[in-house]
Design an enzyme around this catalytic site. Sequence first.
Site, mmCIF file in Angstrom:
data_model
loop_
_atom_site.group_PDB
_atom_site.id
_atom_site.type_symbol
_atom_site.label_atom_id
_atom_site.label_comp_id
_atom_site.label_asym_id
_atom_site.label_seq_id
_atom_site.Cartn_x
_atom_site.Cartn_y
_atom_site.Cartn_z
ATOM 1 N N ASP A 21 -3.733 -9.610 5.891
ATOM 2 C CA ASP A 21 -3.010 -9.431 6.828
ATOM 3 C C ASP A 21 -2.182 -10.750 6.837
ATOM 4 O O ASP A 21 -2.406 -12.050 7.062
ATOM 5 C CB ASP A 21 -3.802 -9.719 8.231
ATOM 6 C CG ASP A 21 -2.707 -9.479 9.300
ATOM 7 O OD1 ASP A 21 -1.756 -9.864 9.482
ATOM 8 O OD2 ASP A 21 -3.307 -9.315 10.548
ATOM 9 N N LYS A 45 14.559 -9.623 11.331
ATOM 10 C CA LYS A 45 15.094 -9.566 10.032
ATOM 11 C C LYS A 45 16.374 -10.255 9.898
ATOM 12 O O LYS A 45 16.530 -10.751 8.716
ATOM 13 C CB LYS A 45 15.626 -7.986 9.839
ATOM 14 C CG LYS A 45 14.437 -7.012 9.731
ATOM 15 C CD LYS A 45 13.649 -7.519 8.744
ATOM 16 C CE LYS A 45 12.649 -6.308 8.136
ATOM 17 N NZ LYS A 45 11.929 -6.451 7.117
ATOM 18 N N GLY A 102 0.807 -1.205 -0.034
ATOM 19 C CA GLY A 102 0.015 -0.174 0.009
ATOM 20 C C GLY A 102 0.805 1.217 0.047
ATOM 21 O O GLY A 102 0.406 2.351 -0.352
ATOM 22 N N ARG A 103 1.942 1.320 0.577
ATOM 23 C CA ARG A 103 2.961 2.308 0.526
ATOM 24 C C ARG A 103 4.338 2.152 0.594
ATOM 25 O O ARG A 103 4.831 0.819 0.735
ATOM 26 C CB ARG A 103 2.389 3.257 1.950
ATOM 27 C CG ARG A 103 2.593 2.490 3.085
ATOM 28 C CD ARG A 103 2.346 3.331 4.238
ATOM 29 N NE ARG A 103 2.814 3.155 5.433
ATOM 30 C CZ ARG A 103 2.479 3.298 6.699
ATOM 31 N NH1 ARG A 103 1.392 3.739 6.625
ATOM 32 N NH2 ARG A 103 3.388 2.812 7.787
ATOM 33 N N TYR A 121 13.163 -6.403 16.271
ATOM 34 C CA TYR A 121 13.228 -6.106 14.610
ATOM 35 C C TYR A 121 14.535 -6.824 13.964
ATOM 36 O O TYR A 121 14.407 -7.419 13.076
ATOM 37 C CB TYR A 121 13.133 -4.621 14.318
ATOM 38 C CG TYR A 121 13.032 -4.109 12.841
ATOM 39 C CD1 TYR A 121 11.985 -4.184 12.239
ATOM 40 C CD2 TYR A 121 14.184 -3.853 12.218
ATOM 41 C CE1 TYR A 121 11.593 -3.737 10.840
ATOM 42 C CE2 TYR A 121 14.102 -3.342 10.931
ATOM 43 C CZ TYR A 121 13.001 -3.069 10.186
ATOM 44 O OH TYR A 121 12.987 -2.822 9.061
#
Length: 253
Positions: A63, A158, A15-16, A154
């Site tokens: 989702d 990752k 979406g972005r 995070y």
Amino acid sequence: MGRVEGRVALVTGAGRGIGRATAGRLAREGARVCLADVDAGVASAAAAQLVDEGLDAFAARMDVTARTEVEAVVGQVLERYGRLDILVNNAGIVRDNLLYRMGDEEWRQVLNVHLTGAFLCSRAAQRPMVESGYGRIVSVSSLSALGNRGQANYAAAKAGLLGFTRTLALELGPYGVTANAVAPGFIETEMTRATAERLGVPWEEFAARRAEQIPVRRAGRPEDVAAAILFLASEEAGFVNGQVLYVTGGPAG
Ligand code: NAP
């Protein structure tokens, strides 16, 4: 002739930001693209822009942490286009905090979106890829995989994606499906804008300070990452498998 002409791609978190730029780049290079995002509104707006350009794209609310939604969207792609060639595991969130302040939910949410999300999407996508004998799975890791203060959750997620990617490369390579990762550094998106806001630093100052630390002396743009993903998603990258491409404006680490 585009670099992914005739291919069908599914981009998560499209979406972005990086996902949107990647979906656009793939579509302009000839792919038909499903733009999936947990926020249906932004996904629809991004897909509509591509359709307005005369490209073949559609939006889906998804989702990545919900198995049934993931499987339903892969089903929609197959129904609409009859194949799935490229999966970009891009959806992501940050919930930064120093370890001693990090709550269970901040840990769980980040691991869930990045790692479980990539697992659910890749497991659903590999089936049609293996059946057709062709596929490209590209996951968006991060420079933070090497460690970053305030991002234990995070960084773990990752870094986990890198082991996940190498394993997919081993398991799926014999079926014509490659798996690779890109690891962006500082990229100007809503995600990094939100970080600046949380730290109380004006965006321009925040971005300029970060750019000073980067050898090419500028912040990254979503299009920089999209270009690297496009290469790994293309047919010509067929002998590149299980790799991580740092998109950081300088050597990583
Ligand atoms: P962004 O602008 O925040 O875009 C992320 C998109 O993913 C948003 O549209 C978001 O929707 C969506 N998303 C979040 N949770 C989702 C879920 N459960 N299912 C489906 N979609 C979901 O971030 P970005 O900077 O483009 O980041 C894209 C990827 O690059 C992420 O994996 C990020 O970790 C990675 N990355 C970014 C940078 C950077 O500097 N920006 C650096 C390295 C790596 P909502 O807004 O509704 O949550």
